[in-house]
Design a protein around this motif. Structure first.
Motif, PDB file in Angstrom:
ATOM      1  N   THR A  96       9.278  -2.235   2.256  1.00  0.00           N
ATOM      2  CA  THR A  96       8.297  -2.695   3.282  1.00  0.00           C
ATOM      3  C   THR A  96       8.077  -4.125   2.912  1.00  0.00           C
ATOM      4  O   THR A  96       7.779  -4.878   3.688  1.00  0.00           O
ATOM      5  N   LYS A  97       7.780  -4.408   1.693  1.00  0.00           N
ATOM      6  CA  LYS A  97       7.157  -5.791   1.213  1.00  0.00           C
ATOM      7  C   LYS A  97       8.272  -6.706   1.505  1.00  0.00           C
ATOM      8  O   LYS A  97       8.047  -7.815   1.878  1.00  0.00           O
ATOM      9  N   GLU A 154       6.876   9.876  -6.689  1.00  0.00           N
ATOM     10  CA  GLU A 154       6.312   8.653  -7.118  1.00  0.00           C
ATOM     11  C   GLU A 154       7.302   7.517  -6.907  1.00  0.00           C
ATOM     12  O   GLU A 154       6.907   6.327  -6.410  1.00  0.00           O
ATOM     13  N   LYS A 160      10.003   2.826  -1.251  1.00  0.00           N
ATOM     14  CA  LYS A 160       9.705   2.416   0.070  1.00  0.00           C
ATOM     15  C   LYS A 160       8.765   1.222   0.307  1.00  0.00           C
ATOM     16  O   LYS A 160       9.056   0.620   1.212  1.00  0.00           O
ATOM     17  N   ASN A 161       7.733   1.304  -0.635  1.00  0.00           N
ATOM     18  CA  ASN A 161       6.726   0.010  -0.715  1.00  0.00           C
ATOM     19  C   ASN A 161       7.692  -1.083  -0.791  1.00  0.00           C
ATOM     20  O   ASN A 161       7.141  -2.166  -0.316  1.00  0.00           O
ATOM     21  N   ALA A 162       8.581  -1.225  -1.836  1.00  0.00           N
ATOM     22  CA  ALA A 162       9.386  -2.478  -2.038  1.00  0.00           C
ATOM     23  C   ALA A 162      10.090  -2.957  -0.688  1.00  0.00           C
ATOM     24  O   ALA A 162      10.192  -3.969  -0.603  1.00  0.00           O
ATOM     25  N   ILE A 179       8.079   6.753  -3.286  1.00  0.00           N
ATOM     26  CA  ILE A 179       7.151   5.947  -2.585  1.00  0.00           C
ATOM     27  C   ILE A 179       7.289   4.439  -3.264  1.00  0.00           C
ATOM     28  O   ILE A 179       7.131   3.550  -2.395  1.00  0.00           O
ATOM     29  N   HIS A 180       7.354   4.008  -4.479  1.00  0.00           N
ATOM     30  CA  HIS A 180       7.546   2.935  -5.109  1.00  0.00           C
ATOM     31  C   HIS A 180       8.667   2.264  -4.090  1.00  0.00           C
ATOM     32  O   HIS A 180       8.545   0.854  -4.109  1.00  0.00           O
ATOM     33  N   SER A 240       8.129  -3.063   7.803  1.00  0.00           N
ATOM     34  CA  SER A 240       7.393  -1.826   7.651  1.00  0.00           C
ATOM     35  C   SER A 240       8.234  -0.890   8.636  1.00  0.00           C
ATOM     36  O   SER A 240       8.876  -1.591   9.542  1.00  0.00           O
TER      37      SER A 240
END
Length: 453
Positions: free
Chosen positions: A421-422, A411, A417-419, A414-415, A426
């Motif tokens: 990307t943001k 979890e 990686k999302n940061a 993923i968090h 990406s």
């Protein structure tokens, strides 16, 4: 060590403090600190117009001197006109990677100058020289800035978070310097809880007045205090300030240090070959040194940028006659505040090194520490990860190495990686590797971002 030996050393050190041994040692080694302080004070008394005239005169003088007395610089700066600053070429570290003897001015030898080596954090280390008065003026600047926080080089006890050479001769030389300089060196190579507890115990029994050293190591000590609900100045009430240097200080880390130490945290910016570049004052302003340095922010075409714009930090040493550092590109990226004046330039930010730029597949560029900072906001929020570094392996591939109590959860990954990307873009591959400890330089510094591109 027996109690009698401990008492003897303690008594000897107290005597050294009373004798102002720091100033005496400078004088013995040929560094006229008294003269340097007098010159520094005379510069500081000048009003803005007088200071402007003094800086312009010193710029012309140092260029003219090296064009006349330094064969290396004469060859390097062909066509330079001391009265036309735009004609003065920018010097990078690679120009200086040749034997020191080829770069010294007439009349200077290895026997009558101060010699040292750059840290190599930029990947371009070299040996440099300063004439003895220039070096004394550097120390006068440090002494002056530390006095802003009522710290005295001769009498204030220092807790020192720096590396130390591991070969015997250099090791014992540094230990002797620590003893004579009234400072105690905490390990930056061992940041385990066991060692950090030993550091804490030293604070319980020693009247330290300030902490000084590498940001990352001091932050680890603060995190240890946080985990154990300890505020340092409650057990060492003599503490006045913490001075961090050599590595980036993030705002969150500064808040952590101030909370866990209970004292002001001061940001220092310097370079071995130049001395003090900027020092934070009591109003939280990062004041640039204008007494013996001239600092410019340049764009990629070597044009001077206005206040508020980000570019390369380029510096001229106004007093070093032994070795030219004229329009010297330090390899850092920063900007001066729009509130700056000639008499009071304020360093608003220091983004990182020019070789720490992230190149992304889309063509976008970002400072490497931006990538580090984005990840930092996520990775450390639960206290599991002690510290981490980021390496760019390929254009679209990054590796995060971290030291932690336990593996990052899926979890959390993923968090993160999302940061990324943001805030960046990406389709980036991010690898994670947990390690028992992170690799530091021979001096104990932690390089937070590194690109192999």
């Amino acid at each position: 060590m027996t109690r009698i030996q401990e008492y003897f050393l303690f008594t000897l050190q107290k005597l050294c403090v009373r004798l102002n041994l720091f100033n005496i040692s400078l004088k013995i080694n040929g560094f006229s600190i008294k003269k340097a302080k007098t010159v520094l004070e005379s510069i500081q008394k000048k009003n803005d117009s007088e200071l402007s005239a003094n800086i312009e005169a010193k710029k012309q003088d140092i260029v003219a001197y090296h064009l006349t007395h330094n064969p290396f610089y004469k060859t390097f700066a062909k066509g330079a006109n001391p009265k036309d600053w735009n004609s003065i070429p920018v010097m990078t570290k690679r120009y200086l990677q040749q034997p020191l003897i080829h770069r010294l001015s007439d009349g200077f030898t290895a026997k009558n100058v101060y010699i040292n080596k750059t840290s190599g954090s930029s990947g371009d280390p070299f040996i440099f020289a300063k004439d003895k008065f220039c070096h004394a003026l550097t120390w006068a600047g440090f002494i002056d800035r530390y006095s802003w926080f009522h710290l005295d080089f001769n009498t204030s006890k220092q807790a020192r978070f720096y590396g130390i050479p591991l070969n015997k001769m250099a090791y014992y030389k540094e230990r002797l310097k620590d003893f004579l300089s009234n400072r105690y060196r905490c390990s930056v190579f061992d940041l385990s809880d066991t060692q950090l507890e030993k550091n804490l115990n030293k604070f319980k029994t020693t009247k330290f007045e300030y902490i000084n050293g590498y940001t990352s190591s001091i932050v680890q000590f603060a995190k240890y205090l946080q985990r154990n609900n300890i505020v340092l100045n409650t057990i060492c009430p003599t503490l006045k300030a913490c001075i961090v240097t050599s590595e980036m200080l993030f705002e969150e880390d500064k808040i952590l240090l101030e909370t866990q130490f209970g004292i002001p945290v001061i940001n220092e910016y310097g370079a071995a070959e130049l001395g003090l570049i900027a020092f934070q004052n009591t109003k939280n302003e990062w004041i640039v040194n204008t007494e013996d340095l001239y600092v410019e922010i340049l764009d990629d075409n070597n044009h001077i940028l206005p206040y508020g714009e980000e570019g390369r930090v380029v510096i001229t040493s106004l007093y070093n006659k032994a070795h030219p550092f004229i329009r010297y590109d330090l390899g850092d990226i920063g900007k001066l505040s729009k509130a700056s004046t000639l008499g009071k330039p304020i360093l608003e930010s220091l983004v990182g090194r020019t070789n720490d730029i992230v190149q992304l597949p889309s063509g976008k560029k970002a400072a490497g520490l931006t990538f580090y900072y984005v990840t930092k906001t996520v990775i450390e929020d639960d206290g599991n990860v002690k510290e981490f570094i980021i390496e760019q392996l390929k254009l679209d591939m990054f590796k995060i190495s971290y030291a932690s109590n336990h593996e990052l959860s899926e979890e959390k990954i993923i968090h993160i990686k999302n940061a990324i990307t943001k805030y960046l873009e990406s389709n980036l591959t991010v690898l994670f590797e947990r390690k028992a400890s992170l690799e530091r330089s021979a001096r104990g510094k932690l390089k937070q971002f590194r690109s192999f591109m």
